[in-house]
Design a protein around this motif. Structure first.
Motif, PDB file in Angstrom:
ATOM      1  N   ASN A 169       1.031  -1.359  -0.015  1.00 29.82           N
ATOM      2  CA  ASN A 169      -0.343   0.045  -0.027  1.00 29.82           C
ATOM      3  C   ASN A 169       0.940   1.697  -0.181  1.00 29.82           C
ATOM      4  O   ASN A 169       0.175   2.273   0.097  1.00 29.82           O
ATOM      5  N   GLY A 170       1.724   1.137   0.093  1.00 29.84           N
ATOM      6  CA  GLY A 170       2.969   1.996   0.207  1.00 29.84           C
ATOM      7  C   GLY A 170       3.736   2.094  -1.338  1.00 29.84           C
ATOM      8  O   GLY A 170       3.515   2.131  -2.316  1.00 29.84           O
ATOM      9  N   ASP A 171       4.208   3.252  -1.494  1.00 25.50           N
ATOM     10  CA  ASP A 171       5.121   3.325  -2.526  1.00 25.50           C
ATOM     11  C   ASP A 171       6.188   2.419  -2.668  1.00 25.50           C
ATOM     12  O   ASP A 171       6.761   1.558  -2.117  1.00 25.50           O
ATOM     13  N   ILE A 172       6.533   2.172  -4.623  1.00 23.41           N
ATOM     14  CA  ILE A 172       7.577   1.454  -4.766  1.00 23.41           C
ATOM     15  C   ILE A 172       8.791   2.464  -3.749  1.00 23.41           C
ATOM     16  O   ILE A 172       9.382   3.535  -3.946  1.00 23.41           O
ATOM     17  N   ASN A 173       9.611   1.006  -3.180  1.00 24.24           N
ATOM     18  CA  ASN A 173      10.182   1.126  -2.472  1.00 24.24           C
ATOM     19  C   ASN A 173      11.946   0.027  -2.949  1.00 24.24           C
ATOM     20  O   ASN A 173      11.833  -0.886  -3.255  1.00 24.24           O
ATOM     21  N   MET A 191       9.283  -7.144  -2.602  1.00 25.11           N
ATOM     22  CA  MET A 191       9.665  -7.280  -3.692  1.00 25.11           C
ATOM     23  C   MET A 191      10.223  -7.363  -5.139  1.00 25.11           C
ATOM     24  O   MET A 191       9.685  -7.150  -5.243  1.00 25.11           O
ATOM     25  N   ARG A 192      11.829  -7.223  -4.545  1.00 24.34           N
ATOM     26  CA  ARG A 192      12.025  -5.564  -5.773  1.00 24.34           C
ATOM     27  C   ARG A 192      12.856  -6.657  -7.140  1.00 24.34           C
ATOM     28  O   ARG A 192      13.492  -6.527  -7.030  1.00 24.34           O
ATOM     29  N   THR A 193      12.210  -6.651  -8.168  1.00 25.38           N
ATOM     30  CA  THR A 193      12.508  -7.703  -9.323  1.00 25.38           C
ATOM     31  C   THR A 193      12.457  -6.041 -10.354  1.00 25.38           C
ATOM     32  O   THR A 193      10.998  -5.013  -9.689  1.00 25.38           O
ATOM     33  N   THR A 221       9.762 -15.744  -5.204  1.00 21.63           N
ATOM     34  CA  THR A 221      11.035 -14.961  -6.173  1.00 21.63           C
ATOM     35  C   THR A 221       9.972 -14.763  -7.639  1.00 21.63           C
ATOM     36  O   THR A 221       9.436 -14.417  -8.463  1.00 21.63           O
ATOM     37  N   TYR A 222      10.424 -16.193  -7.501  1.00 24.78           N
ATOM     38  CA  TYR A 222      10.612 -16.428  -9.521  1.00 24.78           C
ATOM     39  C   TYR A 222       8.442 -16.957  -9.494  1.00 24.78           C
ATOM     40  O   TYR A 222       8.267 -16.413 -10.521  1.00 24.78           O
TER      41      TYR A 222
END
Length: 108
Positions: free
Chosen positions: A28-32, A37-39, A101-102
């Motif tokens: 619900n927040g901004d892209i962090n 999970m940062r891909t 993640t995959y």
């Protein structure tokens, strides 16, 4: 030493089971750039970001329960020495995180 391995073995599955509120907060927040999970796909836009974090949270609960049962089974069977048993459990837990993640990245 026995309690150290006990804590290590159970920590990842327990954190995975109880991590859904954290994933929901991140979704619900901004892209962090630092948490979540940062891909490349998940960070393309806000919609992908939210979907990826919520999916990851749902999968973490399911996989965490399976891993918790696995850890209980492995610790009760005592097939290997305590140290090697913990290495095996930690390896499988880490592999499970990579699989999550995959699959989440594949669904985006």
């Amino acid at each position: 030493m026995k309690f150290f391995f006990l804590i290590i073995d159970y920590s990842i599955p327990v954190f995975m089971i109880f991590s859904y509120p954290w994933w929901k907060k991140i979704a619900n927040g901004d892209i962090n750039q630092y948490a979540g999970m940062r891909t490349t796909r998940s960070m393309e836009n806000k919609e992908n970001w939210k979907k990826a974090q919520l999916l990851c949270g749902k999968y973490c609960i399911r996989v965490g329960i399976v891993l918790l049962v696995f850890v209980i089974l492995m610790r009760s069977l005592r097939l290997l020495a305590m140290e090697w048993n913990s290495v095996l459990i930690a390896s499988i837990n880490s592999f499970a995180l990579l699989v999550i993640t995959y699959y989440v990245n594949k669904q985006l």
